[in-house]
Structure formats: C-alpha cells, structure tokens
Design an enzyme around this catalytic site. Structure first.
Site, PDB file in Angstrom:
ATOM      1  CD  GLU A 127      -9.648  -7.398  17.854  1.00 22.25           C
ATOM      2  OE1 GLU A 127      -9.313  -8.593  17.919  1.00 22.25           O
ATOM      3  OE2 GLU A 127      -8.937  -6.455  18.222  1.00 22.25           O
ATOM      4  CE  LYS A 129      -9.663  -0.818  10.399  1.00 24.21           C
ATOM      5  NZ  LYS A 129      -9.495   0.607  10.582  1.00 24.21           N
ATOM      6  CG  ASP A 131     -12.763   5.989  12.994  1.00 21.67           C
ATOM      7  OD1 ASP A 131     -11.579   6.023  12.589  1.00 21.67           O
ATOM      8  OD2 ASP A 131     -13.683   6.617  12.463  1.00 21.67           O
ATOM      9  CE1 TYR A 237      -4.567  -2.707  17.280  1.00 23.43           C
ATOM     10  CE2 TYR A 237      -6.339  -1.405  18.230  1.00 23.43           C
ATOM     11  CZ  TYR A 237      -5.246  -1.514  17.379  1.00 23.43           C
ATOM     12  OH  TYR A 237      -4.847  -0.444  16.643  1.00 23.43           O
ATOM     13  CE  LYS A 325     -12.241   0.505   7.213  1.00 25.34           C
ATOM     14  NZ  LYS A 325     -11.869   1.309   6.202  1.00 25.34           N
ATOM     15  CB  CYS A 435      -3.892  17.672 -22.118  1.00 30.79           C
ATOM     16  SG  CYS A 435      -3.484  18.173 -20.438  1.00 30.79           S
ATOM     17  CB  CYS A 438      -0.250  21.032 -21.627  1.00 32.02           C
ATOM     18  SG  CYS A 438      -0.319  19.324 -22.187  1.00 32.02           S
ATOM     19  CB  CYS A 453      -2.003  14.630 -20.939  1.00 33.67           C
ATOM     20  SG  CYS A 453      -0.778  15.844 -21.401  1.00 33.67           S
ATOM     21  CB  CYS A 459       1.509  18.169 -19.343  1.00 34.18           C
ATOM     22  SG  CYS A 459      -0.102  18.437 -18.578  1.00 34.18           S
TER      23      CYS A 459
END
Ligand code: IVH
Length: 759
Positions: A127, A129, A131, A237, A325, A435, A438, A453, A459
């Site tokens: 069936e 889907k 949205d 559904y 999908k 990094c 930092c 990092c 950090c």
C-alpha cells in the site's frame, strides 16, 4: 512624538500612565494571537521588548502599576500546549528499504524467523506510504474518546478536539469492538494545500513549505476552530489496542475498517511474494504524479495476523513490515568548500558546501562527504569507489562539479564527480590531522574509517555536541532547550551551560543574576523562561535507558541503552558492573592493541587469524586479575547486543576522569527510574537469564529470543554463573558442558515450549 519612542527615563507621569495602558493592551493581543491563533503578530523578541518596557516603567512609577499588569501574569498564561497521552500500544516506525533486493531479503528474513521454507506460501499487503503524520484514534463502545499524535512513539499529544473536525474521522462507529484504536495518516491533498497557501498569503499569514508541514501545522493548532478550517484528510492503515481482533489478515482488517466507515487506501493490494510486491511498487510509483497527494514509498506488511504476532517487534520497528522508499533524486552542482565538523565523539566529518541546487523540490546547499577515504575515492578497505576509465577511484576536490543525491529525509550526500569539468590547477584535498576546533591531534585508529579529535571534553565542539545530544528527543528531551538554545547557553558568560549538570542548576544560577535574569533578555520573556525552568524540573526524573543513551557514549545507541538498562535495572548496578569489570577491560584493550600491532606486522593471512584467536587467552589466564572483574566483564559482553567493542567504549568513558566527574555531577541532580519492563505478570521466566544453544526445531533462535524477552527474561550469549536456565537443542556442545559444570538447569526445546505455553 509617540510615547513608545520616548526613553523610560524621560516619560512624564501622564505619558507613563498612557504607555502602561497601551502596553497592557498590546501584550494581551499578542498573547491571544500567539496562543489561540495560528500566526503570532509580532516576533518573540518584540514581545519581550514590550514586556521589558512595561517592567521598566512600572519600576519607575510603581504607583501606576495597573491591576491587569502584564508583569503579574506569569503562569496565568493561556494553555501551555497539548496534554500528553501515553500510548497503550507503542506507535512504531518502519524500517526502510531502497532496492529490490532489500525486499527479497525482507521476505527471506521473515521466512527464516518463522522457519518457513522457500516454497511455503507467505502473502504480503502492499500500500502507498502516505507522507503525512500519524494519528491514533481511540474508540470506546463505538464513540471517539481520544485522538493522539505519535510523539516519540510512547507518548503523544492529545489532539482530540482537532481530530473531531476532520471529515474522514467518524465520531461514532456501529458494530466496532468495545475498545478500538485506529491508526492512520493525516495528510493534505495537493489542491487543498495550494488553496490554503493562497489564503494564507492573501491574509499576510505564514505559508507552508509542503503539504506535510501544512497538515502537521493544522493538526497541532491549539484552537480547534482553526483546524476545522483546514482541509485535512485521514487514511486508516493500522490499529493499536483492541478488545477483539478485527480479522485474521491484514487485508481483512483493512476491509473491516473500511466497513466501519474509515477511508482506507484504494491502492492496497494483496501480493503472494516479492515479485508481485515489486510489480505493485512500480505500478504505484508510475501512478504517483496523478494521485493528488504526497506519498514517499510503498509499505509491505505480512498478511497473516497470527504470523505478525509471532514476528513481533524490534526496538522501534515491526519485523513484519517494511517501507520501500522511492528512489533518491539527483542533481549536479559546484563544490565550493569543504568544512570539517567535529561531532560528539570527536569524529571529524567533512561537509560539502555547495552552490545551492534543487534536488527533488528541496534546495540543497550542504551535503555529507562521509570521511577522508570517501573524498580520496576509496572505501574503508582501500578499494576504489567512483572508478574512472582505468578503474581508479576518482577523488573529490574543491571547485569540482559534483553529483548530489538525496533519498527521502536522509542527509544529502555527494555521490559522484565529473572529471571532464574539473577546473585547472586543483589539488587533492588534504584532510586535517589536527582538530579545527581545539587544535588537539586528530587521530585515526587502526580499523576505524574516521579521524577523531583526541581533546575529549576540553574540545568545545565535542562538549557542545554532547550537550545537544543530551537534550535531544530520545534522550532528555527538554522542551524549549534544543540545539539552538544549547549553542547560545554554551557561549553565554552570564548563565552558561557547559555540561549536562549545568542544566539542572540553571534556575538557581539565574536567580543570582538580579536584573540580568533570563526573562529580561532578548528572545526570552517571563513565560518562556518559566516554561524552560519547569521543563527542566520535570526531567529531574528520568528513565534509566534515557539517561544511559543521553550520555552520548560511542557505540551506545538507543537500543544498546535499552539493553543495558534492562539487564542492570538500576543505575547503581550498572556503575558497579562497570567499575568491577574495569581491570578486565583494561587488559582486553591492551591485548587488542598488541594484537593489532602484531597483525599489521604479520604478512600472511593464516598467521593473522592465529593472532586473533589467541587474543583473549593472553589476559584471561592472568592470575593477578580478580575473579569478580572476569565475571563482570563476561556478564557485560554476554548481554545480547553488547559485545566487547561497546563494553570497551562504555567502561573507558566511565574511567576518563573528566568524563566520570561530569557524569557524577549530573547524576547528583537526578532521580533515576528503572526501565519499564514488559508486561510479565505470571511469566515463568521474568527476570531470569536464559541461554539458547544447539539447534531449535519448532521455533527459530530469533523467535525464541524475542519470546523470552517479551516474557521479561534476559537472553545471554554465553553460559556463566549468572545463567538461570539453558535451553539446549540437539548438537549443544561446550555451553551444555559448561552449564553442567556450573550446575545450571538445562531443558530441551519441548520443555521450553511447555514452560512458556499460554503466556
Ligand atoms: S504502518 C507498526 N502504513 O510511516 C507500523 N505506516 O516510517 C505502523 N506511514 O509512523 C505503520 N503510510 O506515520 C504504515 N500505509 C502505511 C503508512 C505508514 C505512512 C507512516 C507512519 C509511520 C511511518 C513510518
């Protein structure tokens, strides 16, 4: 000159009085517009400015303070939003599939879970889907009594008054079960969406980006009169709690819902297997443009409801359904810049800044580049990706013409590069080894595709991302404290939030700030500040699984957090296990490092394998290791879904001084609730630790485990002193021997089935 433009210090008494009257009116109007109508008339900042000005005038002329003064109206604000509704049966989401093979795999997984041969009949419904957004409608004795949004799946919002205004939703049912929860999707058609946006624009009100947002915005109106004016539709559904079954099959249940007066999707089709499912998928996809409402795929469900019941659920998705999908959309554009983001676990993630381009109706200007290998044109094993004519992987450079790919609501990614359009003089991208936030070394460990990092909590990027994760929906979910607010508080010198514990001292610290309190700041007001502090207060009580997840430890996702919470039950038991297992974890980690180093040196594959096998024997034999540590470690990695990698990550996190101190400071503010256990009244195995071994004949291992867990048992992967029961099928080997040695009760499959029968 208008009084509003006069500085408070310059106002005469008369002007002040008139100004207070004007402000009272404006604030009341704005409150009404904000709480009861759709479109706020003024921005939050302007609203706060009005309230501030009012307070300043009152401070200068206290005798002029009005009886209806807006500054007295804290807490007397109109409705705070919707009441919460706890779903009696959780509202789940669906696992996603994108390729045809994923559908064949899905059929295969269902068969293997149920131990059905390849030839046995197994039908599915297919069936569209829809949205939109899901809604649960509760009918008692045929009368609609409650409508709730999905929320986080466990708890949604009570939107009953709004749901009553939707034509597709019957208020009364004839011949329905006494208790019937109907679930489905609220959506808006393309035509209604366009007309609504036109009306909104004409009225100078806000317009919506797409039908889904329009449907969500319309359903979540505090004033049902506004919802009534919005053309919402509903497809049924699925269902939640039921006093009697609707039918024996999915398709039968849908027909029954249709007979009861619900709209059900006319494209719902019964399919006898993957080939028909894929045909239906293509037919629905081909007709998509003419449907008149948005769909984003096709949902397949096992038709036989007794099989659905046996298949049951994973943490958040049913095993008996999947969403297929529609394919991703593509576009080409220029890569302008590569920026490095530092995540919560220190991972350096490259982000492509693109010349904006429309991909499937959405403007995309950022996309992920995954990691340094991906940019260089190789996968994690060094094999080429995006091969050129010679089979070498194409690298991606700043200035390149790149293909952007977007599938559903997934983050867009850079998929391909057009070398024929590469500008002159470009150089391969050099991934940073420090990094960018930092300056700490960014290290890539053997076997890890990601550079990280090494700064930990020093950090700022890591600390902030950890905080954002902490307040996120599946974690502490504090209303009014999202990523945006966390960023602001993180950089705030007067009222900073630098670690989770700071959230719970926010209100107290705010009180010490006198005139510079939060409610007086831009973007805040009396009500919003009070709401935030209340939302924080409410979260001082937190379920154990949410707390574990919220800590943001690498490898500890929502499911693992739930597994740990279920296994240990309490925070104290978890901490005790972690601390007890620590010496074993240290040894395991060192042995692992040594093995990795050795393996790097070893050339031939056979030798590599032997090194791997010998790994744990190195420390398991160490007499200096306390038995308790050994047991705690074995118990931890024996939890199904945990394993050594997760255990190392968990224990290391708790034994990093700064991190542990931060966790301890947090926990001091909390009341931690035990995780809700499944309904296990009368269960013969509730709270027991079981191990399955050997081959089972009447149930697959997966089904047996799911049943045991649903009955409140823990299922472990190995036998230890903590095992209560071993279920041994034919061919049981070392586990049965170990159980005998430890005196663990052992039964066969028939005895197991007899034990759980009727539960
Ligand atoms: S069945 C237990 N059927 O998709 C599973 N869901 O990604 C219940 N949705 O939360 C869902 N159309 O909001 C199902 N035909 C359909 C659907 C559908 C749309 C939504 C639903 C769900 C989400 C999962």
């Amino acid at each position: 000159m208008q009084a509003a433009e006069v500085k408070v210090g310059d106002l005469t008494r008369e002007e002040a009085e008139a100004e207070l009257a004007r402000l009272a009116r404006k604030i009341a109007d704005a409150n009404q517009a904000y709480h009861a109508e759709d479109a706020p008339e003024i921005s939050d900042a302007d609203f706060d400015a009005l309230k501030r000005r009012n307070a300043e005038i009152e401070a200068r002329f206290p005798e002029l303070k009005r009886s209806d003064s807006p500054s007295e109206q804290v807490g007397a604000a109109p409705s705070e939003g919707f009441a919460k509704v706890r779903h009696r049966v959780r509202m789940l989401s669906l696992a996603n599939a994108f390729e045809d093979d994923d559908i064949r795999d899905f059929d295969g997984r269902v068969r293997s879970f149920l131990n059905l041969g390849a030839k046995a009949a197994l039908a599915f419904t297919a069936e569209p889907k829809i949205d939109g957004l899901s809604l649960s409608l509760r009918y008692e004795k045929g009368v609609l009594v409650e409508a709730a949004t999905r929320g986080d799946g466990a708890e949604g919002e009570n939107v009953t008054a709004n749901a009553r205004t939707i034509d597709d939703i019957p208020q009364r049912l004839e011949g329905a079960p006494d208790v019937l929860e109907v679930r489905g999707e609220v959506y808006m058609s393309h035509a209604d969406f366009a007309a609504l946006n036109e009306r909104q624009a004409a009225a100078g009100a806000k317009t919506f980006a797409n039908p889904r947002n329009a449907a969500a915005g319309s359903l979540r109106q505090l004033d049902p009169k506004i919802t009534a004016g919005r053309p919402l539709k509903f497809f049924a559904y699925a269902w939640g709690e039921l006093s009697d079954p609707l039918a024996d099959t999915q398709i039968g249940a849908i027909e029954r819902l249709s007979d009861l007066g619900f709209s059900t999707n006319p494209l719902t089709t019964l399919c006898d297997g993957p080939a028909e499912m894929l045909d239906t998928y293509r037919a629905i996809e081909a007709g998509r443009v003419d449907l008149g409402y948005d769909i984003d795929g096709v949902v397949y469900k096992v038709n036989d409801l007794s099989l659905q019941a046996r298949l049951g659920f994973r943490a958040t998705t049913p095993r008996w359904a999947i969403a297929h999908k529609f394919p991703a959309e593509l576009a080409w554009t220029r890569l302008e810049k590569i920026e490095i983001q530092v995540g919560r676990t220190g991972a350096l993630s490259p982000v492509a800044r693109l010349q904006p381009v429309t991909v499937g109706g959405v403007v995309v200007s950022n996309a992920t580049l995954h990691n340094e290998d991906y940019i260089a044109g190789r996968d994690s094993k060094g094999a080429p990706i995006r091969p050129d004519a010679e089979g070498r992987g194409k690298d991606i450079r700043i200035g390149d013409w790149v293909q952007v790919y977007r599938a559903g609501d997934v983050i867009p990614k850079v998929a391909d590069v057009d070398l024929s359009r590469r500008p002159e003089g470009t150089a391969p991208y050099r991934f940073p080894d420090t990094c960018p936030e930092c300056g700490s070394d960014a290290i890539r460990e053997e076997g890890d595709s990601v550079r990280r990092c090494s700064g930990g909590l020093i950090c700022p990027a890591q600390a902030m991302e950890k905080l954002k994760h902490f307040v996120s929906r599946a974690a502490f979910d504090i209303e009014g404290l999202g990523a945006k607010q966390i960023e602001a508080f993180f950089h705030d010198d007067l009222l900073p939030i630098r670690e989770p514990a700071d959230i719970f001292t926010l209100a107290r610290r705010d009180e010490e700030n006198g005139l510079r309190r939060l409610k007086n700041r831009d973007g805040w007001g009396e009500t919003s500040a009070a709401n935030l502090f209340r939302a924080i207060e409410e979260r001082r009580r937190i379920p154990l699984n949410r707390l574990i997840f919220a800590l943001g430890i690498r490898h500890v996702g929502e499911v693992a957090a739930q597994d740990l919470a279920r296994h240990f039950g309490t925070w104290a038991a978890l901490i005790d296990a972690i601390d007890t297992a620590f010496p074993a974890e240290e040894r395991h980690r060192k042995a692992e490092e040594a093995v990795l180093a050795e393996r790097q040196a070893a050339e031939d594959v056979g030798r590599r394998a032997r090194i791997k096998e010998s790994r744990d024997a190195v420390w398991e034999a160490d007499p200096a290791l306390p038995q308790a540590a050994r047991d705690a470690w074995a118990d931890l990695i024996g939890i199904d879904g945990v394993g050594a990698t997760l255990a190392v990550s968990l224990i290391s996190a708790f034994h990093q001084k700064a991190e542990r101190a931060s966790i301890d400071r947090l926990v001091a503010h909390l009341t931690i609730e035990e995780v809700a256990r499944p309904q296990t009244e009368g269960s013969p195995v509730a709270g027991k630790t079981l191990v399955f071994t050997g081959s089972l004949e009447k149930m697959t291992r997966a089904e047996a485990k799911a049943r045991a867990e649903a009955l409140g048992a823990k299922v472990a992967g190995s036998v230890s002193a903590k095992t209560d029961l071993l279920i041994a099928g034919p061919g049981a080997g070392s586990k049965a021997a170990k159980a005998a040695e430890l005196g663990v009760e052992t039964i066969d499959e028939d005895a197991w089935l007899a034990l759980i029968e009727g539960h």
